[in-house]
Design a protein around this motif. Structure first.
Motif, PDB file in Angstrom:
ATOM      1  N   PRO A   6     -57.260  13.996  23.713  1.00  0.00           N
ATOM      2  CA  PRO A   6     -56.754  14.870  22.644  1.00  0.00           C
ATOM      3  C   PRO A   6     -56.115  14.120  21.483  1.00  0.00           C
ATOM      4  N   ARG A   7     -55.502  12.970  21.727  1.00  0.00           N
ATOM      5  CA  ARG A   7     -54.869  12.236  20.618  1.00  0.00           C
ATOM      6  C   ARG A   7     -55.896  11.763  19.600  1.00  0.00           C
ATOM      7  N   ILE A   8     -57.084  11.418  20.060  1.00  0.00           N
ATOM      8  CA  ILE A   8     -58.133  11.003  19.128  1.00  0.00           C
ATOM      9  C   ILE A   8     -58.568  12.193  18.286  1.00  0.00           C
ATOM     10  N   ALA A   9     -58.701  13.371  18.921  1.00  0.00           N
ATOM     11  CA  ALA A   9     -59.055  14.583  18.184  1.00  0.00           C
ATOM     12  C   ALA A   9     -57.963  14.923  17.165  1.00  0.00           C
ATOM     13  N   LEU A  10     -56.712  14.779  17.562  1.00  0.00           N
ATOM     14  CA  LEU A  10     -55.600  15.066  16.655  1.00  0.00           C
ATOM     15  C   LEU A  10     -55.589  14.083  15.480  1.00  0.00           C
ATOM     16  N   THR A  11     -55.829  12.815  15.760  1.00  0.00           N
ATOM     17  CA  THR A  11     -55.885  11.814  14.690  1.00  0.00           C
ATOM     18  C   THR A  11     -56.992  12.152  13.702  1.00  0.00           C
ATOM     19  N   TRP A  12     -58.155  12.544  14.217  1.00  0.00           N
ATOM     20  CA  TRP A  12     -59.270  12.925  13.340  1.00  0.00           C
ATOM     21  C   TRP A  12     -58.854  14.095  12.454  1.00  0.00           C
ATOM     22  N   LEU A  13     -58.223  15.116  13.052  1.00  0.00           N
ATOM     23  CA  LEU A  13     -57.802  16.298  12.299  1.00  0.00           C
ATOM     24  C   LEU A  13     -56.830  15.927  11.193  1.00  0.00           C
ATOM     25  N   VAL A  14     -55.830  15.111  11.512  1.00  0.00           N
ATOM     26  CA  VAL A  14     -54.830  14.697  10.514  1.00  0.00           C
ATOM     27  C   VAL A  14     -55.504  13.938   9.375  1.00  0.00           C
ATOM     28  N   ASN A  15     -56.425  13.051   9.700  1.00  0.00           N
ATOM     29  CA  ASN A  15     -57.122  12.293   8.664  1.00  0.00           C
ATOM     30  C   ASN A  15     -57.983  13.203   7.786  1.00  0.00           C
ATOM     31  N   GLU A  16     -58.666  14.171   8.385  1.00  0.00           N
ATOM     32  CA  GLU A  16     -59.480  15.110   7.613  1.00  0.00           C
ATOM     33  C   GLU A  16     -58.605  15.933   6.666  1.00  0.00           C
ATOM     34  N   VAL A  29     -47.067  23.211  14.980  1.00  0.00           N
ATOM     35  CA  VAL A  29     -47.727  23.013  16.263  1.00  0.00           C
ATOM     36  C   VAL A  29     -49.222  22.910  15.999  1.00  0.00           C
ATOM     37  N   VAL A  30     -49.843  21.888  16.562  1.00  0.00           N
ATOM     38  CA  VAL A  30     -51.277  21.687  16.406  1.00  0.00           C
ATOM     39  C   VAL A  30     -51.920  21.769  17.777  1.00  0.00           C
ATOM     40  N   ILE A  31     -52.916  22.610  17.898  1.00  0.00           N
ATOM     41  CA  ILE A  31     -53.663  22.729  19.138  1.00  0.00           C
ATOM     42  C   ILE A  31     -55.059  22.186  18.870  1.00  0.00           C
ATOM     43  N   THR A  32     -55.441  21.137  19.588  1.00  0.00           N
ATOM     44  CA  THR A  32     -56.718  20.475  19.325  1.00  0.00           C
ATOM     45  C   THR A  32     -57.901  21.195  19.935  1.00  0.00           C
ATOM     46  N   GLY A  33     -57.635  22.166  20.785  1.00  0.00           N
ATOM     47  CA  GLY A  33     -58.761  22.827  21.453  1.00  0.00           C
ATOM     48  C   GLY A  33     -59.266  21.981  22.599  1.00  0.00           C
ATOM     49  N   THR A  34     -60.433  22.285  23.070  1.00  0.00           N
ATOM     50  CA  THR A  34     -60.983  21.541  24.200  1.00  0.00           C
ATOM     51  C   THR A  34     -61.485  20.178  23.763  1.00  0.00           C
ATOM     52  N   CYS A  35     -61.286  19.223  24.609  1.00  0.00           N
ATOM     53  CA  CYS A  35     -61.759  17.863  24.350  1.00  0.00           C
ATOM     54  C   CYS A  35     -62.695  17.416  25.467  1.00  0.00           C
ATOM     55  N   VAL A  36     -63.345  18.379  26.098  1.00  0.00           N
ATOM     56  CA  VAL A  36     -64.312  18.074  27.153  1.00  0.00           C
ATOM     57  C   VAL A  36     -65.646  18.707  26.800  1.00  0.00           C
ATOM     58  N   THR A  37     -66.695  18.190  27.387  1.00  0.00           N
ATOM     59  CA  THR A  37     -68.021  18.735  27.150  1.00  0.00           C
ATOM     60  C   THR A  37     -68.150  20.071  27.871  1.00  0.00           C
ATOM     61  N   PRO A  38     -68.565  21.127  27.172  1.00  0.00           N
ATOM     62  CA  PRO A  38     -68.732  22.430  27.818  1.00  0.00           C
ATOM     63  C   PRO A  38     -69.812  22.386  28.904  1.00  0.00           C
ATOM     64  N   ILE A  39     -69.674  23.237  29.898  1.00  0.00           N
ATOM     65  CA  ILE A  39     -70.685  23.316  30.951  1.00  0.00           C
ATOM     66  C   ILE A  39     -71.445  24.627  30.813  1.00  0.00           C
TER      67      ILE A  39
END
Length: 62
Positions: A6-16, A29-39
């Motif tokens: 999730p920290r990588i997803a959060l970093t991407w969001l902040v940079n965008e 509050v920032v919620i990154t959502g899922t960080c796993v591949t859906p099944i």
């Protein structure tokens, strides 16, 4: 490709957002959502999640 961290997803969001001139504010509050591949699931499937000390959660698809 989705990141399992999730920290990588959060970093991407902040940079965008920064590139758009939008800054996060203290206390937001920032919620990154899922960080796993859906099944894939189908009707009748049951998915169980083990949350360790917090217990288990399950869902059955109709």
């Amino acid at each position: 490709m989705l990141s399992p961290r999730p920290r990588i997803a959060l970093t991407w969001l902040v940079n965008e957002l920064s590139g758009l001139g939008i800054a996060l504010q203290p206390g937001q509050v920032v919620i990154t959502g899922t960080c796993v591949t859906p099944i894939a699931v189908e009707a009748g499937d049951e998915v169980v999640g083990d949350l360790g000390r917090f217990g288990r959660v399950s869902v059955r698809f109709a």
